[in-house]
Design a protein around this motif. Structure first.
Motif, PDB file in Angstrom:
ATOM      1  N   GLY A 133     -25.690 -71.618  32.770  1.00  0.00           N
ATOM      2  CA  GLY A 133     -25.029 -72.232  34.144  1.00  0.00           C
ATOM      3  C   GLY A 133     -23.439 -72.204  34.072  1.00  0.00           C
ATOM      4  N   ILE A 134     -22.853 -72.428  32.894  1.00  0.00           N
ATOM      5  CA  ILE A 134     -21.535 -72.275  32.935  1.00  0.00           C
ATOM      6  C   ILE A 134     -20.657 -71.143  33.169  1.00  0.00           C
ATOM      7  CG2 ILE A 134     -19.788 -72.545  31.104  1.00  0.00           C
ATOM      8  CD1 ILE A 134     -21.276 -74.909  29.705  1.00  0.00           C
TER       9      ILE A 134
ATOM     10  N   HIS B 279     -18.103 -67.217  36.628  1.00  0.00           N
ATOM     11  CA  HIS B 279     -18.096 -65.904  37.209  1.00  0.00           C
ATOM     12  C   HIS B 279     -17.751 -66.150  38.889  1.00  0.00           C
ATOM     13  CE1 HIS B 279     -19.991 -62.759  39.689  1.00  0.00           C
ATOM     14  NE2 HIS B 279     -19.541 -61.878  38.293  1.00  0.00           N
ATOM     15  N   GLN B 280     -18.544 -67.192  39.254  1.00  0.00           N
ATOM     16  CA  GLN B 280     -18.121 -67.736  40.682  1.00  0.00           C
ATOM     17  C   GLN B 280     -16.585 -68.040  40.863  1.00  0.00           C
ATOM     18  OE1 GLN B 280     -20.732 -70.686  41.925  1.00  0.00           O
ATOM     19  NE2 GLN B 280     -22.410 -69.374  41.619  1.00  0.00           N
TER      20      GLN B 280
ATOM     21  N   LEU C 223     -14.109 -66.811  39.041  1.00  0.00           N
ATOM     22  CA  LEU C 223     -13.437 -65.739  38.902  1.00  0.00           C
ATOM     23  C   LEU C 223     -13.262 -64.598  40.116  1.00  0.00           C
ATOM     24  CD1 LEU C 223     -13.855 -65.129  35.122  1.00  0.00           C
ATOM     25  CD2 LEU C 223     -11.463 -65.790  36.289  1.00  0.00           C
ATOM     26  N   SER C 224     -14.500 -64.713  40.819  1.00  0.00           N
ATOM     27  CA  SER C 224     -14.826 -63.748  41.905  1.00  0.00           C
ATOM     28  C   SER C 224     -14.189 -64.310  43.122  1.00  0.00           C
ATOM     29  CB  SER C 224     -16.349 -63.671  42.149  1.00  0.00           C
ATOM     30  OG  SER C 224     -17.100 -63.036  41.140  1.00  0.00           O
ATOM     31  N   ALA C 225     -14.060 -65.577  43.223  1.00  0.00           N
ATOM     32  CA  ALA C 225     -13.411 -66.254  44.450  1.00  0.00           C
ATOM     33  C   ALA C 225     -11.924 -66.246  43.895  1.00  0.00           C
ATOM     34  CB  ALA C 225     -13.595 -67.770  44.407  1.00  0.00           C
ATOM     35  N   MET C 226     -11.498 -65.613  43.008  1.00  0.00           N
ATOM     36  CA  MET C 226      -9.862 -65.161  42.691  1.00  0.00           C
ATOM     37  C   MET C 226      -9.601 -63.848  43.073  1.00  0.00           C
ATOM     38  SD  MET C 226      -9.380 -67.911  39.569  1.00  0.00           S
ATOM     39  CE  MET C 226     -10.085 -69.348  39.471  1.00  0.00           C
ATOM     40  N   GLY C 227     -10.642 -63.224  43.381  1.00  0.00           N
ATOM     41  CA  GLY C 227     -10.302 -61.592  43.614  1.00  0.00           C
ATOM     42  C   GLY C 227     -10.802 -60.816  42.359  1.00  0.00           C
ATOM     43  N   LEU C 228     -11.332 -61.303  41.279  1.00  0.00           N
ATOM     44  CA  LEU C 228     -11.744 -60.748  40.018  1.00  0.00           C
ATOM     45  C   LEU C 228     -13.107 -60.333  39.807  1.00  0.00           C
ATOM     46  CD1 LEU C 228      -9.425 -62.956  37.736  1.00  0.00           C
ATOM     47  CD2 LEU C 228      -8.741 -60.588  38.707  1.00  0.00           C
TER      48      LEU C 228
END
Length: 152
Positions: A65-66, A71-72, A74-79
């Motif tokens: 879960g962590i 991941h969510q 970092l993905s929101a930051m464009g990575l």
């Protein structure tokens, strides 16, 4: 400057600061990101858990879960991070993954410890400083949303 950044993430406040600071460096440098959580499986940890056979499975689910949360973020930051979960001694596993992936920077959160705790056990950061063949960042800087989510 950096091409691969290994972000060590445990979901703590300090871990979140490290995630944000490491993410900002990845944005600036265009580095690839590896997100890592290490489930400690040493003898001391087993004793602390009362040698419960199911404790490792629960801990694995918690860290899953962590990692999903990280991941969510970092993905929101464009990575687009590679996500990994390892089991064992944190210093040994972080150093091993850093070598295996060719990371040139490892980012960890700084967990403040009292004098007694520091005397009784060596910190992960101190162990990493000796074990790594690349740079180590003990993240403590607060990175604002305006820095992470802006264009360019």
């Amino acid at each position: 400057m950096y091409t691969k950044i290994l972000l060590c993430y445990d979901g703590s406040r300090e871990g979140r600061l490290a995630l944000r600071e490491g993410a900002r460096l990845a944005q600036i440098t265009g580095a690839r990101v590896i997100l890592l959580a290490v489930v400690e499986t040493g003898a001391g940890n087993a004793l602390a858990q009362g040698a419960d056979v199911g404790a490792l499975a629960i801990q694995q689910a918690d860290f899953g879960g962590i990692l999903d949360e990280g991941h969510q973020r970092l993905s929101a930051m464009g990575l687009a991070p590679e996500v990994r979960m390892e089991f064992g001694d944190p210093v040994a596993k972080i150093a091993s993954v850093a070598t295996e992936t060719g990371a040139d920077l490892v980012v960890v959160g700084h967990h403040r410890q009292g004098l007694w705790t520091r005397w009784m056990s060596r910190s992960v950061a101190a162990g990493l400083a000796d074990a790594l063949g690349c740079s180590l960042l003990l993240a403590q800087k607060v990175v604002e949303d305006s820095d992470l989510f802006r264009d360019g």
